[in-house]
Design a protein around this motif. Structure first.
Motif, short mmCIF file in Angstrom:
data_model
loop_
_atom_site.label_atom_id
_atom_site.label_comp_id
_atom_site.label_asym_id
_atom_site.label_seq_id
_atom_site.Cartn_x
_atom_site.Cartn_y
_atom_site.Cartn_z
N UNK A 1 0.83 -1.20 0.00
CA UNK A 1 0.00 0.00 0.00
C UNK A 1 0.86 1.25 0.00
N UNK A 2 0.39 2.26 -0.74
CA UNK A 2 1.10 3.54 -0.81
C UNK A 2 0.06 4.66 -0.78
N UNK A 3 0.37 5.72 -0.06
CA UNK A 3 -0.54 6.85 0.10
C UNK A 3 0.16 8.12 -0.37
N UNK A 4 -0.56 8.93 -1.14
CA UNK A 4 -0.02 10.20 -1.65
C UNK A 4 -1.11 11.26 -1.62
N UNK A 5 -0.71 12.50 -1.70
CA UNK A 5 -1.65 13.61 -1.78
C UNK A 5 -1.03 14.71 -2.62
N UNK A 6 -1.87 15.50 -3.27
CA UNK A 6 -1.36 16.57 -4.11
C UNK A 6 -2.40 17.63 -4.41
N UNK A 7 -1.93 18.71 -5.01
CA UNK A 7 -2.76 19.88 -5.32
C UNK A 7 -2.71 20.16 -6.81
N UNK A 8 -3.84 20.52 -7.38
CA UNK A 8 -3.94 20.92 -8.79
C UNK A 8 -4.54 22.32 -8.86
N UNK A 9 -4.16 23.06 -9.91
CA UNK A 9 -4.68 24.41 -10.08
C UNK A 9 -4.78 24.73 -11.56
N UNK A 10 -5.72 25.61 -11.90
CA UNK A 10 -5.88 26.03 -13.29
C UNK A 10 -6.36 27.47 -13.33
N UNK A 11 -6.03 28.15 -14.43
CA UNK A 11 -6.50 29.52 -14.65
C UNK A 11 -6.57 29.76 -16.15
N UNK A 12 -7.61 30.46 -16.57
CA UNK A 12 -7.76 30.79 -17.99
C UNK A 12 -8.55 32.09 -18.11
N UNK A 13 -8.43 32.73 -19.27
CA UNK A 13 -9.08 34.02 -19.46
C UNK A 13 -9.36 34.27 -20.93
N UNK A 14 -10.40 35.04 -21.18
CA UNK A 14 -10.72 35.55 -22.52
C UNK A 14 -10.81 37.07 -22.46
N UNK A 15 -10.33 37.70 -23.51
CA UNK A 15 -10.41 39.16 -23.59
C UNK A 15 -10.81 39.54 -25.01
N UNK A 16 -11.88 40.32 -25.11
CA UNK A 16 -12.36 40.78 -26.41
C UNK A 16 -11.51 41.95 -26.87
N UNK B 1 -1.48 19.82 -12.89
CA UNK B 1 -2.38 18.76 -12.44
C UNK B 1 -1.58 17.69 -11.70
N UNK B 2 -2.10 17.27 -10.56
CA UNK B 2 -1.58 16.14 -9.81
C UNK B 2 -2.61 15.02 -9.89
N UNK B 3 -2.19 13.82 -10.30
CA UNK B 3 -3.17 12.77 -10.61
C UNK B 3 -2.92 11.45 -9.88
N UNK B 4 -2.09 11.43 -8.86
CA UNK B 4 -1.87 10.19 -8.12
C UNK B 4 -1.17 9.14 -8.96
N UNK B 5 -1.41 7.86 -8.64
CA UNK B 5 -0.77 6.74 -9.32
C UNK B 5 -1.81 6.01 -10.17
N UNK B 6 -1.66 5.99 -11.49
CA UNK B 6 -2.63 5.28 -12.33
C UNK B 6 -2.45 3.77 -12.24
N UNK B 7 -3.52 3.05 -12.50
CA UNK B 7 -3.47 1.59 -12.50
C UNK B 7 -2.77 1.08 -13.75
N UNK B 8 -2.11 -0.07 -13.61
CA UNK B 8 -1.52 -0.73 -14.76
C UNK B 8 -2.60 -1.48 -15.54
N UNK B 9 -2.38 -1.62 -16.82
CA UNK B 9 -3.29 -2.43 -17.65
C UNK B 9 -3.35 -3.86 -17.12
N UNK B 10 -4.54 -4.47 -17.20
CA UNK B 10 -4.74 -5.82 -16.66
C UNK B 10 -3.78 -6.84 -17.24
N UNK B 11 -3.64 -6.88 -18.58
CA UNK B 11 -2.88 -7.94 -19.23
C UNK B 11 -1.36 -7.74 -19.10
N UNK B 12 -0.95 -6.60 -18.55
CA UNK B 12 0.47 -6.35 -18.30
C UNK B 12 0.84 -6.70 -16.86
N UNK B 13 -0.13 -6.74 -15.96
CA UNK B 13 0.16 -6.94 -14.54
C UNK B 13 0.87 -8.28 -14.30
N UNK B 14 1.83 -8.24 -13.38
CA UNK B 14 2.65 -9.40 -13.05
C UNK B 14 2.58 -9.63 -11.54
#
Length: 691
Positions: free
Chosen positions: A427-442, A457-470
């Motif tokens: 087991x492994x535990x992680x935490x993180x922060x993400x932020x975004x900003x955007x603007x339009x000007x006429x 963007x912080x996205x943690x640890x993604x899962x491995x594909x099933x057929x690759x898992x060992x």
């Protein structure tokens, strides 16, 4: 290290706290005698000081963000194009490339980034489809769709966790979308025939509204043989045996509370090439084997259709699952060893509220997911039953403000707490922060607008594909969390029906997890945690003209990608990216209103991409440039003026019988790999009868 029980308790507590807060706020509204807005006969808000704010859903039901690019496939687009697969859904959008000649192997790339790095939802439900790299990551029947929205690069915080390079949301049809004005019951039957593969498709739907209740049932079935490419070669293993269905029930109270339950399922079960997305056999492996691919999605949603001021809640609880079953053969004897069954699933949800303030809106809430990926391979000699799990709880807020008539802002962030369990139960535990900003000007009001956006963007640890898992993997200190930085900028001009757009983009993904099974010469201690750094960048240009009866549009996208500083290929970029280069798409349509006749055409030009022809230093590893191709399609559709419930359609695809491979398909840059060619010239006939 958190147990599964602790994770579930954490999720349940977070949801309960926010639900209690929402309930308390609803009681406060009642105590203050605040009422929902009154609407007139047209369904528009009466002049009582309250407003109904327009919303365009992105990703997990999030509203679009000013200043960022937004690609929308509307219900009108779907009805005009009548797509049969994901390639046709995104026809005309070169920034969205779909590889794979058959539905079961199609993968979506947005600005060159694999959809697994986007927050992808169906009706607000998170999708976890990383099953088998020879399959597509997403199987969907376009006949069930109402709309698709894609926000490349910079996504808002409320689009959900894992939006490393943007978000993408699919929305299925509702009864209200199909009912004729003034009617409370209806239905339709459709039939389609494709001459190349001799494939037929038939669909039936019934729907209605009664005393606040809504219901919809839709089933679609397709069956056919192999198609023939433009060079006259039959592409074996490309037959069709697909069934899909959608069921929805909803109840809407007189005060505007709406409760909806939906279930969508698609199953593809047919002989495919041993590697479903290209032709390659090793030893005594058969040319074809059965692939059974099943995806399902169940969603409960609560919303209010009459929000008032600070009260505009939304609750989503959902479960999605994708499974692939295929036999594994002995390479020496050709005997079946055992079936391999891979399944991914996601239990997910959110509770949020959108607060209307003087300058715009602020959306705040919490969301969660509990994802799993597993493989069952019961070979008597070497059985394998690896599993990986991940859970996440996030809190987010996103502001969308209009401080002046010429400025529109969007900014927000989220905090995520993530748990990961490996195939060895570490087991492994992680935490993180993400932020975004955007603007339009006429720059010039009602004429020229500048826009830009940035996100981390912080996205943690993604899962491995099933057929690759060992099951022998050693995770050591654990996989690294994946992060990204996205930049977008552009200009948009609109004048009397004309639209001209130009934009640039860049996405950098760091520590993108890309495990390998670990056979020699790999070391299982490192392959579980293998990561790459990826960069996708490029620019796009579009011009179009729309008038009452028709339109014509042309778009160009030039996309490049590197993995660990080297030009990407479709093997090392698996689940990350694929080489694309330059793509041009042109679409046009015209409606003869008095005749009930619509005509249209589209074309795709894949420009030669020599960036893939690199010297690897290995004489057995020859890399090829991606060849150019040109494909043209056209259709005519007729609705008799005196029988408007009947629509007849005829189209011809790949008019000039081009022999080509779609730019985003696997393996075309490798010498010795035989990729799927796309279908040759085919005539498609469709009839739709509403009742």
């Amino acid at each position: 290290m958190a147990s599964t029980f602790h994770r579930a308790l954490f999720v349940s507590t977070a949801l309960a706290l926010l639900a209690s807060a929402s309930h308390g706020y609803a009681q406060a509204l009642d105590e203050d005698d605040q009422v929902l807005p009154v609407v007139d006969d047209a369904g528009l808000p009466a002049d009582d000081g309250s407003t109904l704010l327009p919303q365009l859903d992105v990703g997990a039901g999030a509203e679009s963000s000013a200043g960022t690019n937004l690609i929308t496939v509307t219900q009108d687009d779907l009805e005009r194009n009548q797509p049969t697969d994901l390639q046709e859904v995104f026809s005309g959008e070169p920034a969205i490339a779909v590889g794979g000649a058959i539905s079961g192997t199609q993968k979506i790339y947005v600005n060159g980034v694999d959809e697994n790095n986007l927050a992808v939802t169906v009706d607000g439900s998170r999708q976890n489809n990383k099953v088998f790299h020879h399959n597509g990551t997403y199987l969907l029947d376009p006949a069930l769709l109402k709309a698709v929205t894609v926000q490349p690069g910079v996504a808002p915080a409320d689009a959900g966790p894992g939006a490393l390079a943007g978000s993408m949301g699919f929305e299925t049809v509702d009864a209200i979308d199909l009912l004729e004005p003034g009617r409370d019951f209806g239905g339709f039957v459709t039939g389609t025939y494709d001459t190349d593969s001799e494939t037929y498709k038939t669909g039936l739907s019934l729907y209605g509204i009664k005393d606040g209740f809504e219901y919809l049932g839709y089933i679609n079935y397709a069956n056919g043989g192999n198609f023939t490419a433009g060079n006259g070669v039959e592409m074996v293993g490309t037959g069709t045996d697909l069934i899909s269905g959608l069921g929805k029930v909803a109840y809407e109270t007189v005060t505007g509370h709406r409760f909806e339950l939906s279930h969508e399922q698609v199953r593809d079960d047919e002989l495919r090439p041993y590697r479903a997305n290209f032709y390659l056999n090793v030893g005594a492996e058969p040319v074809l084997r059965q692939y059974a691919l099943d995806r399902q999605n169940t969603v409960f949603t609560y919303t209010t259709v009459a929000p008032a001021g600070l009260w505009d809640p939304k609750i989503v609880l959902a479960y999605s699952r994708t499974q692939v079953e295929t036999p594994v053969y002995n390479r020496s004897t050709g005997d079946i060893l055992a079936p391999a069954i891979g399944a991914t699933s996601s239990f997910n949800g959110k509770i949020e509220n959108r607060f209307a303030i003087d300058l715009g809106t602020i959306t705040a809430g919490v969301d969660f997911f509990n994802d799993s990926a597993k493989l069952d391979y019961a070979d008597a000699a070497f059985p394998e039953f690896p599993r990986e799990h991940s859970s996440n709880v996030g809190a987010y807020a996103q502001a969308r403000l209009d401080p002046t008539d010429r400025v529109r802002l969007s900014f927000g962030g989220r905090v995520d707490h993530h748990w990961f369990t490996g195939a060895d139960d570490s087991d492994f535990t992680n935490a993180g922060v993400s932020a975004n900003a955007s603007a339009e000007y006429d720059l010039v009001p009602d004429f020229l607008t500048a826009k830009a956006g940035v996100s981390r963007v912080w996205a943690g640890v993604p899962l491995a594909e099933n057929f690759i898992q060992n099951p022998a993997w050693d995770y050591g200190d654990g996989p690294l969390p994946v992060t990204s930085v996205n930049l977008t900028a552009g200009l948009e001009m609109r004048y009397e029906g004309w639209t001209v757009e130009a934009g640039v983009f860049q996405s950098d993904i760091e520590n993108a997890r890309s495990p390998a099974y670990g056979r020699s010469p790999y070391d299982p201690a490192t392959t579980a945690n293998r990561t790459f750094d990826m960069r996708s960048w490029g620019w796009e240009l579009g011009v179009g003209y729309d008038w009452d009866a028709g339109f014509v549009r042309a778009k160009y996208a030039d996309v490049s990608a590197d993995v660990d500083g080297m030009p990407a290929d479709s093997e090392i970029g698996r689940y990350l990216t694929t080489p694309l280069g330059g793509i041009i798409m042109v679409t046009a349509g015209y409606r003869f209103h008095d005749l009930g006749l619509t005509v249209g055409a589209d074309a795709e030009f894949g420009l030669e991409n020599s960036r893939t022809a690199i010297d690897t230093g290995d004489p057995d590893d020859v890399r090829l440039p991606l060849p150019s191709y040109e494909v043209f399609n056209a259709f005519v559709e007729y609705t008799p003026p005196k029988m408007e419930n009947l629509t007849l359609r005829a189209e011809v695809r790949n008019i000039f019988n081009e022999a080509y491979t779609s730019r985003a398909s696997y393996g075309q840059e490798f010498d010795g790999v035989v990729p799927h060619l796309e279908p040759g010239r085919t005539f498609r006939f469709n009839a739709r009868l509403k009742f």
